[in-house]
Design an enzyme around this catalytic site. Sequence first.
Site: not given
Ligand code: SAJ
Length: 423
Positions: A204, A258
């Site tokens: 995870k 996360c």
């Molecule tokens: N972000 C970027 N660039 C990207 C993708 C995201 O800057 O290309 C930023 C987003 O704007 C945000 C942050 O990263 O600020 C996180 O956003 P996210 O959509 O990537 O993830 P979370 O935190 O909403 O959810 C993640 C997910 N993990 C993965 O995709 C590996 C989700 O599946 C998990 O369940 C969750 O973390 C968790 O609870 O751990």
Amino acid sequence: MTKTVCVVGLGYIGLPTAVMFANHGVKVHGVDVNPAAVRSIQEKKLHIEETGLQERLNQAVDEGFLTASTTPVEADVFIVAVPSPINPDKTANLEYVRQATASIVPFVKKGNLVILESTVPPKTVERIMIPELVKTGLDIGTDIYVAHSPERVIPGRIFEELVNNDRIVGGINKKSAELTKELYETFVKGTIHLTDATTAELVKVMENTYRDVNIAFANELAKMAEVLDVNIWEAIKFANFHPRVNVHFPGPGVGGHCIAVDPWFLVELGGEKAQIINMSRNTNDSMPAFTAQKTQSILNRNKIAGGKVAVLGLAFKGNVDDMRESPSVDVIEQLQHLGLEVISFDPHIKENKHETQTQSLEEATKEANIIVVLTDHNEFKTLNPLTISAENKIVFDTKNCLNREAWQEAGFQFHLLGDAKNK
Ligand code: SAJ
């Protein structure tokens, strides 16, 4: 036999999970230390925003399958879904996990299954949970079963992903893993993979760290865009046409509970060995300052001294109401640090959660010298720039979510993070 489940922690993961079991005919009792959260669930009011949650909560409560209180009750299965944040020094804070486990000890009986859903550093089940559960006087692994079943859902699409995503289940022994699999099969359509608890914990944390490192790579490239004289978004798009390449996207920083948190668990455990992870975290944490500096240099280039900044977006990502670890908060702080005045607007953040916040888009933009978009909400993507009046028609898009041509046609000077060709 229908099992009864007691879910400890009714937040972004605990509540949807509780509701999901209840919607599938499982008797669920939800527990939260926050009386306001418990009350709102009893009254079928939501304290969090998530697509489909309201309807499912109504059904669960109306059919009598979901009850809630501030203390646990006896059940066949206990699911712990509480926060596992980091301390200011970036070490893991496992106090909620420990306290939640301690709270169920008086209710755990022979034959019960205890599942940890919270994302935690590898070995948390072994080092934090088991020492608490030993206090039941029951034999761990034969009288009671323990497993880690990390949630892997993305906020905004929780119900879809709860059902369709594969799940990784790690038991302290085979029986614990098998019982957990059997339980989640109530609603999970994805494959449930079985392993040991520590591997599941690592898997995870690895998933989120993979994303953090990849985003750091994109952010590093975005910072280099001016030197390279390219639009990094275009370059990433083309690179991703390669079948084995999946570069993530830059932005004003990485937020949420996360991705901005979990990699620190590995830094703490790995020390000197966790170099790339550590550096990536720091790169992503440097983006708010980079964004603020870029905002100021745009103003400088336009010969605007001081200046009022309209920040659009307080949530940590698009179409959610969650501000946890939001880079927007840091960007605003950095802008203020530079002597700029900030007024912020976010249609998903309903109450006054930030001192710069207004509930009116018009109020946020009308006197602005620059509009900075920090969150890719649909409401911003579809904004009609012709309806936006501002002191100076300058917009800075940090998420590549605006229609550049439309904004330029409306007379705006358009800037994009990671694009040297800003005009
Ligand atoms: N972000 C970027 N660039 C990207 C993708 C995201 O800057 O290309 C930023 C987003 O704007 C945000 C942050 O990263 O600020 C996180 O956003 P996210 O959509 O990537 O993830 P979370 O935190 O909403 O959810 C993640 C997910 N993990 C993965 O995709 C590996 C989700 O599946 C998990 O369940 C969750 O973390 C968790 O609870 O751990």
